[in-house]
Scaffold this motif. Sequence first.
Motif, PDB file in Angstrom:
ATOM      1  N   ASP A  56     -18.626  13.159   2.418  1.00 50.49           N
ATOM      2  CA  ASP A  56     -19.514  12.393   1.537  1.00 50.49           C
ATOM      3  C   ASP A  56     -19.928  13.156   0.283  1.00 50.49           C
ATOM      4  OD1 ASP A  56     -20.988  14.197   3.050  1.00 50.49           O
ATOM      5  OD2 ASP A  56     -22.805  12.973   2.996  1.00 50.49           O
ATOM      6  N   ILE A  57     -19.326  14.320   0.016  1.00 48.89           N
ATOM      7  CA  ILE A  57     -19.705  15.122  -1.154  1.00 48.89           C
ATOM      8  C   ILE A  57     -18.461  15.477  -1.964  1.00 48.89           C
ATOM      9  CG2 ILE A  57     -20.778  17.269  -1.954  1.00 48.89           C
ATOM     10  CD1 ILE A  57     -22.427  17.313   0.605  1.00 48.89           C
ATOM     11  N   THR A  58     -18.572  15.360  -3.284  1.00 45.24           N
ATOM     12  CA  THR A  58     -17.486  15.801  -4.161  1.00 45.24           C
ATOM     13  C   THR A  58     -18.074  16.537  -5.364  1.00 45.24           C
ATOM     14  OG1 THR A  58     -15.521  15.082  -5.390  1.00 45.24           O
ATOM     15  CG2 THR A  58     -17.444  13.661  -5.525  1.00 45.24           C
ATOM     16  N   VAL A  59     -17.395  17.576  -5.811  1.00 46.02           N
ATOM     17  CA  VAL A  59     -17.822  18.337  -6.984  1.00 46.02           C
ATOM     18  C   VAL A  59     -17.162  17.720  -8.216  1.00 46.02           C
ATOM     19  CG1 VAL A  59     -17.789  20.581  -8.130  1.00 46.02           C
ATOM     20  CG2 VAL A  59     -18.175  20.454  -5.663  1.00 46.02           C
ATOM     21  N   VAL A  60     -17.971  17.282  -9.171  1.00 43.35           N
ATOM     22  CA  VAL A  60     -17.438  16.581 -10.340  1.00 43.35           C
ATOM     23  C   VAL A  60     -17.350  17.468 -11.577  1.00 43.35           C
ATOM     24  CG1 VAL A  60     -18.189  14.331  -9.534  1.00 43.35           C
ATOM     25  CG2 VAL A  60     -19.729  15.704 -10.954  1.00 43.35           C
ATOM     26  N   GLY A  61     -17.916  18.685 -11.503  1.00 46.12           N
ATOM     27  CA  GLY A  61     -17.855  19.560 -12.666  1.00 46.12           C
ATOM     28  C   GLY A  61     -18.409  20.929 -12.358  1.00 46.12           C
ATOM     29  N   GLU A  62     -18.026  21.906 -13.202  1.00 43.49           N
ATOM     30  CA  GLU A  62     -18.517  23.275 -13.065  1.00 43.49           C
ATOM     31  C   GLU A  62     -18.908  23.809 -14.439  1.00 43.49           C
ATOM     32  OE1 GLU A  62     -15.892  25.961 -11.077  1.00 43.49           O
ATOM     33  OE2 GLU A  62     -15.335  24.536  -9.502  1.00 43.49           O
ATOM     34  N   ALA A  63     -19.961  24.608 -14.456  1.00 43.47           N
ATOM     35  CA  ALA A  63     -20.414  25.244 -15.695  1.00 43.47           C
ATOM     36  C   ALA A  63     -20.675  26.716 -15.430  1.00 43.47           C
ATOM     37  CB  ALA A  63     -21.674  24.567 -16.217  1.00 43.47           C
ATOM     38  N   ALA A  64     -20.320  27.568 -16.410  1.00 48.28           N
ATOM     39  CA  ALA A  64     -20.460  29.013 -16.245  1.00 48.28           C
ATOM     40  C   ALA A  64     -21.647  29.582 -17.012  1.00 48.28           C
ATOM     41  CB  ALA A  64     -19.175  29.710 -16.679  1.00 48.28           C
ATOM     42  N   ASP A  65     -22.385  28.741 -17.729  1.00 46.47           N
ATOM     43  CA  ASP A  65     -23.570  29.220 -18.451  1.00 46.47           C
ATOM     44  C   ASP A  65     -24.568  28.079 -18.590  1.00 46.47           C
ATOM     45  OD1 ASP A  65     -23.095  27.739 -21.050  1.00 46.47           O
ATOM     46  OD2 ASP A  65     -21.297  28.991 -21.032  1.00 46.47           O
ATOM     47  N   GLY A  66     -25.784  28.424 -18.992  1.00 46.96           N
ATOM     48  CA  GLY A  66     -26.853  27.441 -19.068  1.00 46.96           C
ATOM     49  C   GLY A  66     -26.610  26.290 -20.021  1.00 46.96           C
ATOM     50  N   PRO A  67     -26.267  26.563 -21.284  1.00 46.14           N
ATOM     51  CA  PRO A  67     -26.040  25.458 -22.225  1.00 46.14           C
ATOM     52  C   PRO A  67     -24.940  24.503 -21.758  1.00 46.14           C
ATOM     53  CG  PRO A  67     -26.346  27.510 -23.417  1.00 46.14           C
ATOM     54  CD  PRO A  67     -26.256  27.875 -21.966  1.00 46.14           C
ATOM     55  N   SER A  68     -23.857  25.054 -21.204  1.00 48.62           N
ATOM     56  CA  SER A  68     -22.778  24.198 -20.707  1.00 48.62           C
ATOM     57  C   SER A  68     -23.257  23.345 -19.540  1.00 48.62           C
ATOM     58  CB  SER A  68     -21.588  25.051 -20.260  1.00 48.62           C
ATOM     59  OG  SER A  68     -21.030  25.755 -21.343  1.00 48.62           O
ATOM     60  N   ALA A  69     -24.118  23.925 -18.692  1.00 53.81           N
ATOM     61  CA  ALA A  69     -24.639  23.176 -17.557  1.00 53.81           C
ATOM     62  C   ALA A  69     -25.451  21.970 -18.028  1.00 53.81           C
ATOM     63  CB  ALA A  69     -25.504  24.083 -16.683  1.00 53.81           C
ATOM     64  N   VAL A  70     -26.303  22.176 -19.022  1.00 52.32           N
ATOM     65  CA  VAL A  70     -27.122  21.085 -19.542  1.00 52.32           C
ATOM     66  C   VAL A  70     -26.244  20.005 -20.174  1.00 52.32           C
ATOM     67  CG1 VAL A  70     -28.869  20.445 -21.244  1.00 52.32           C
ATOM     68  CG2 VAL A  70     -29.146  22.546 -19.902  1.00 52.32           C
TER      69      VAL A  70
END
Length: 218
Positions: free
Chosen positions: A27-41
């Motif tokens: 029931d869980i899937t990872v839709v994206g990854e970010a390596a720093d704060g601005p990219s995460a936002v």
Amino acid sequence: MTIRVLLADDQAMIRGGLRLILEDQEDITVVGEAADGPSAVELARRLRPDVCLVDIRMPGLDGIDVTRALAGPGVADPLRVVVVTTFDLDEYVHGALRAGAVGFVLKGAAPALLIEAVRAAHAGDALISPSLTLRLLRGLAPAPAPAAVPPDRPLSARETEVVRAIARGRTNQEIAADLFITLSTVKSHLTAVQQKLGARNRVEIAAWAWQHRLVDRP
């Protein structure tokens, strides 16, 4: 229903490990990854995942700043953020929760706890690593105890029971079983409590309960 998760951590190995743990669940899937704060936002605002797993220490913006940008006071359509970190520091726990996080999990915790935190966040609940709970609650309830300040609209006896259960870390399902009421009734009580206390989530409800001594100190 599949829970869509965004991972934000500056270490590729950590992101890979979290992805393996989470995507082993149907029931869980990872839709994206970010390596720093601005990219995460940026990625979180664009993808609108159900849950964001955010590390505390990242380049650009730290995890607390990321949490505040995605889930903090004044955010019109907040996302659900769970902070996942190696650093077992009270200042990080309090900072994350004040910034709007609905969970705080240590990376050294069992995979089952991480999965539970994701599911809890998706369901509108909150989860904090048990190893942090005692210290957190002591920090929220400093001595000497102040006189309890009731909300403008007093809680009913049943609402008070629900608040006490939340402060002890009980889930909605556990509260329903303990109080012999339905899950929908628990949710109705929670909605009423949030309105009366002006609380955004169950973490703030728990904080209010401990600050006002509705629960005995552990």
